[in-house]
Enzyme design. Structure first.
Site, PDB file in Angstrom:
ATOM      1  N   HIS A   1       0.772  -1.223   0.100  1.00  0.00           N
ATOM      2  CA  HIS A   1       0.128   0.024   0.191  1.00  0.00           C
ATOM      3  C   HIS A   1       0.748   1.085  -0.091  1.00  0.00           C
ATOM      4  O   HIS A   1       0.426   2.233  -0.534  1.00  0.00           O
ATOM      5  CB  HIS A   1      -0.672  -0.005   1.179  1.00  0.00           C
ATOM      6  CG  HIS A   1      -1.882  -0.833   1.246  1.00  0.00           C
ATOM      7  ND1 HIS A   1      -3.299  -0.587   0.401  1.00  0.00           N
ATOM      8  CD2 HIS A   1      -2.610  -2.021   1.867  1.00  0.00           C
ATOM      9  CE1 HIS A   1      -4.151  -1.464   0.524  1.00  0.00           C
ATOM     10  NE2 HIS A   1      -3.634  -2.179   1.408  1.00  0.00           N
TER      11      HIS A   1
ATOM     12  N   SER B   1       1.418  -7.332  -3.228  1.00  0.00           N
ATOM     13  CA  SER B   1       1.922  -8.112  -2.095  1.00  0.00           C
ATOM     14  C   SER B   1       1.757  -9.651  -2.337  1.00  0.00           C
ATOM     15  O   SER B   1       2.202 -10.569  -1.302  1.00  0.00           O
ATOM     16  CB  SER B   1       1.420  -7.634  -0.951  1.00  0.00           C
ATOM     17  OG  SER B   1       0.045  -7.916  -0.807  1.00  0.00           O
TER      18      SER B   1
END
Ligand code: HBI
Ligand code: FE
Length: 290
Positions: free
Chosen positions: A131, A191
């Site tokens: 993020h 991720s």
């Protein structure tokens, strides 16, 4: 590995704790290094340029778990965002409250070596590697703060189930259209080794042009790769198309059927096929179920 309970200064009203960077052990840093090196090799040519530029600007690298103090020094000088540590999932009110004030909450713990490929809750690799780099992009930084404000409003309106879909299909699993084909910007993909490959290479998932009302009606899966990805033209588009007041939109959608994750709607526009197929936008035929 320390836990939140070991951090004496847990501040209960906003759920933040100290990152306590010095408390990470060698195994924690080694896990970060392994995750970072594996993912960074994969993402060249798959992640969007804005993400890769943010990773570089923040100095997030294979050395080990980033120190939030250093990240915040750079973020403070670019978009004014700050990363704050939390013990894990926090209440929606606290989550949105921080976001509305340009504070991104990041879990301080990192997964164990046995959990390299999947974990239920976000750890620091998901939150910081996934993020945080895009918080350096001004348009995305504005969008995320607006999302936080919208989240507090959705809580008041009882519309969080719908707004959470916007977060899911953009911030977590969004794709960005580029002249070279779709590129990844969603943290849930960035991720994830498997999904970074699947979302661009596999012909199975739908890739549909961003459509706010369509997204707010579309359910999502949390336990498998996505069946549908929504593709934006730019972060500026994301910001501008979500600027209107959502209250009338929630009222309009209240009477409409919800859409299953893998379903196609006649109004859907397919964008940029799979990684190998540089297809352009075309109207999608209704696939139907089964
Ligand atoms: N808390 N730490 C943390 N991280 C999240 O991503 C998070 C959360 N609380 C609530 C939440 N996400 C989601 O329910 C949002 O859609 C609100
Ligand atoms: Fe996330």
């Amino acid at each position: 590995m320390t836990t939140a309970a070991d951090s004496p200064d847990t501040n209960t009203d906003d759920c933040t704790i100290a990152q306590d960077w010095e408390a990470y052990c060698d195994r924690d840093h080694a896990t970060w290094r392994q995750l970072f090196e594996r993912q960074s090799r994969l993402l060249v040519g798959r992640a969007c340029d804005e993400y890769l530029a943010g990773l570089d600007q923040l100095g997030v690298c294979a050395d080990g778990i980033p120190d939030f103090r250093k990240l915040n020094d750079v973020l403070g000088k670019t978009t004014g965002w700050q990363v704050v540590a939390v013990p894990g999932l926090i209440s929606e009110a606290a989550f949105f409250g921080h976001m509305a004030e340009r504070r991104f909450v990041a879990t301080r713990w990192i997964r164990s070596p046995e959990q390299m490929d999947y974990l239920q809750e976000p750890d620091i690799f998901h939150d910081v590697y996934g993020h945080v780099p895009l918080l350096t992009n001004p348009a995305f930084a504005d969008y995320l703060q607006a999302y936080g404000r919208g989240g507090l409003k959705a809580l008041r309106l009882g519309a969080l189930d719908k707004l959470a879909r916007l977060y899911w299909y953009t911030v977590e699993f969004g794709l960005l259209h580029t002249p070279d084909g779709p590129r990844i910007y969603g943290a849930g993909i960035l991720s994830s080794r498997g999904e970074s490959i699947y979302c661009l290479d596999d012909r199975k998932p739908n890739r549909i042009a961003f459509d706010l009302k369509r997204i707010l009606r579309t359910r999502y899966r949390i336990d498998d790769f996505q069946e549908t990805y929504f593709v934006i033209d730019s972060f500026e588009q994301l910001m501008s198309e979500t600027a209107p007041d959502f209250a009338p939109i929630y009222r309009e959608l209240a009477g409409l059927a919800e859409i299953e994750p893998g379903d196609i709607q006649p109004s859907d526009t397919s964008v940029g096929g799979s990684f190998t197929d540089r297809g352009s936008a075309t109207k999608m035929q209704k696939k139907g179920r089964g």
